[in-house]
Design an enzyme around this catalytic site. Structure first.
Site, PDB file in Angstrom:
ATOM      1  N   HIS A 143       0.822  -1.228   0.000  1.00  0.00           N
ATOM      2  CA  HIS A 143       0.000   0.000   0.000  1.00  0.00           C
ATOM      3  C   HIS A 143       0.851   1.272   0.000  1.00  0.00           C
ATOM      4  O   HIS A 143       0.340   2.366  -0.226  1.00  0.00           O
ATOM      5  CB  HIS A 143      -0.928   0.031   1.222  1.00  0.00           C
ATOM      6  CG  HIS A 143      -1.971  -1.026   1.208  1.00  0.00           C
ATOM      7  ND1 HIS A 143      -2.839  -1.199   0.152  1.00  0.00           N
ATOM      8  CD2 HIS A 143      -2.303  -1.984   2.126  1.00  0.00           C
ATOM      9  CE1 HIS A 143      -3.650  -2.215   0.417  1.00  0.00           C
ATOM     10  NE2 HIS A 143      -3.344  -2.716   1.602  1.00  0.00           N
ATOM     11  N   ASP A 179      -2.788 -10.177  -2.640  1.00  0.00           N
ATOM     12  CA  ASP A 179      -3.380  -9.806  -1.358  1.00  0.00           C
ATOM     13  C   ASP A 179      -4.875  -9.521  -1.583  1.00  0.00           C
ATOM     14  O   ASP A 179      -5.272  -9.147  -2.685  1.00  0.00           O
ATOM     15  CB  ASP A 179      -2.689  -8.536  -0.840  1.00  0.00           C
ATOM     16  CG  ASP A 179      -3.050  -8.211   0.594  1.00  0.00           C
ATOM     17  OD1 ASP A 179      -2.298  -8.621   1.498  1.00  0.00           O
ATOM     18  OD2 ASP A 179      -4.083  -7.544   0.814  1.00  0.00           O
ATOM     19  N   HIS A 181      -6.440  -7.051  -0.556  1.00  0.00           N
ATOM     20  CA  HIS A 181      -6.597  -5.615  -0.798  1.00  0.00           C
ATOM     21  C   HIS A 181      -5.771  -5.185  -2.011  1.00  0.00           C
ATOM     22  O   HIS A 181      -4.655  -5.674  -2.207  1.00  0.00           O
ATOM     23  CB  HIS A 181      -6.164  -4.829   0.442  1.00  0.00           C
ATOM     24  CG  HIS A 181      -6.890  -5.241   1.683  1.00  0.00           C
ATOM     25  ND1 HIS A 181      -6.373  -6.181   2.561  1.00  0.00           N
ATOM     26  CD2 HIS A 181      -8.101  -4.877   2.163  1.00  0.00           C
ATOM     27  CE1 HIS A 181      -7.252  -6.365   3.545  1.00  0.00           C
ATOM     28  NE2 HIS A 181      -8.299  -5.583   3.335  1.00  0.00           N
ATOM     29  N   ASP A 267      -4.811 -12.868   3.399  1.00  0.00           N
ATOM     30  CA  ASP A 267      -6.106 -12.338   3.871  1.00  0.00           C
ATOM     31  C   ASP A 267      -7.224 -12.623   2.874  1.00  0.00           C
ATOM     32  O   ASP A 267      -8.339 -12.129   3.023  1.00  0.00           O
ATOM     33  CB  ASP A 267      -6.029 -10.850   4.219  1.00  0.00           C
ATOM     34  CG  ASP A 267      -5.279 -10.021   3.191  1.00  0.00           C
ATOM     35  OD1 ASP A 267      -4.917 -10.553   2.122  1.00  0.00           O
ATOM     36  OD2 ASP A 267      -5.059  -8.822   3.461  1.00  0.00           O
TER      37      ASP A 267
HETATM   38 ZN   LIG Z   1      -4.447  -7.084   2.645  1.00  0.00          ZN
END
Ligand SMILES: [Zn+2]
Length: 324
Positions: A143, A179, A181, A267
């Protein structure tokens, strides 16, 4: 197969305790146990593969991150008290962060740089002829952009390793972000580049952090066509996930990269407290098989995954498939 696992216990000292979820405090999920459970599992099967990080000049951070951002993080890191958690101000130019879930702690610079050096070590091992390297490290990185921390990330480990491969080995690199996200930081860093292909499967950006990763984000300028986002609906299962992964891998192979850098988040597991997919342990075996089928030197960088027990089971299956 020449396979290594880069691990360093320094991460255990990095213990953020809380974060803001809207206006409420909640426990911070980036706990040392989420990595230690993975380490314990892999130690029992691949103990000979473990190596520690090499040292790199600190200036290498600037391959990916702006000088002003790095200096800001360093200054904050040194001026905090033991146990103090500083939450950067998201608005204005005072701080360099895009959310309220990424606290600064004393020595955060050192922890983040240590994680980045683990990733750079993995890249160097690939250049030296390894077939695959797993970088078991935190804080995660995907991120973080050139100028901002966020989403538990400070330095972008996968992006730094990618830049290192590009500059040291004149390589073309594909980043495959798995991931849950979207890897908004990695996407932003390479958005206008055609020597690095960015591919990502993630939760629908209309509902899930970091609210980016739409299919229409395809790159810009020279980078147009070198950014591929595959958002999936909440509740996506292994069958759908693996189908989309195989299609994305066809795109990857057409790019004909020298190396693959995988941002591996666990995740996506059904039992993860933050993700919204429904993958089971066995699906990670399938993911491992697909990635090993690429037949390319592969750097696997650990990103999210916030249920220590599920992480351990998923990674065991992943490597059973990948190293088969
Ligand atoms: Zn994540």
């Amino acid at each position: 197969m020449r396979f290594f696992i880069v691990y360093d216990s320094t991460h255990k000292k990095f213990k953020p305790t809380r974060e803001l979820d809207g206006t409420e405090w909640r426990a911070n999920y980036d706990i040392p146990e989420r990595l230690e459970s993975i380490k314990e599992t892999l130690k029992s099967e691949y103990s000979n593969a473990f190596v520690g990080p090499m040292e790199f000049p600190e200036s290498y951070i600037n391959m990916t991150h702006d000088v002003a951002y790095v200096e800001w993080l360093k200054e904050r890191s040194e001026n905090l008290e033991d146990g103090e958690e500083y939450f950067p101000k998201v608005f204005g130019w005072y701080d360099h962060c895009f959310d309220n879930g990424t606290p600064l702690l004393k020595n955060i610079f050192r922890y983040a740089w240590n994680a980045a050096q683990c990733a750079l070590t993995g890249a160097q091992l690939l250049i030296d002829g390894a077939d695959a390297v797993y970088v078991l490290t935190r804080p995660p990185g995907h991120h973080a952009s050139a100028t901002l921390c966020g989403g538990y990330c400070y330095f972008n480990n996968a992006a730094l390793a990618t830049e290192y491969l590009v500059f040291s080995d004149n390589a073309y690199v594909a980043i495959l972000d798995l991931d849950f996200h979207h890897g908004n930081g990695s996407q932003a860093i390479f958005y206008e580049r055609s020597d690095v292909l960015f591919l990502s499967i993630h939760g629908d950006p209309r509902y899930f952090f970091p609210y980016t990763g739409y299919a229409y984000e395809v790159g810009f300028g020279e980078g147009k066509g070198f950014n591929h986002n595959v958002p999936l609906p909440s509740g996506a299962d292994g069958r759908l996930y693996l189908k989309e992964l195989e299609m994305l891998c066809n795109t990857l192979m057409r790019f004909d990269p020298d190396y693959v850098v995988v941002s591996l988040g666990l995740d996506t597991h059904a039992e993860d407290p933050l993700g919204g997919f429904e993958l089971t342990d066995r699906d990670y075996y399938g993911i491992g098989r697909v990635l090993s089928g690429l037949g390319l030197p592969t750097l696997i960088v650990q990103e999210g995954g916030y249920n220590p027990e599920a992480n351990a089971r998923a990674i065991k299956e992943f490597f059973k498939g990948f190293l088969k």
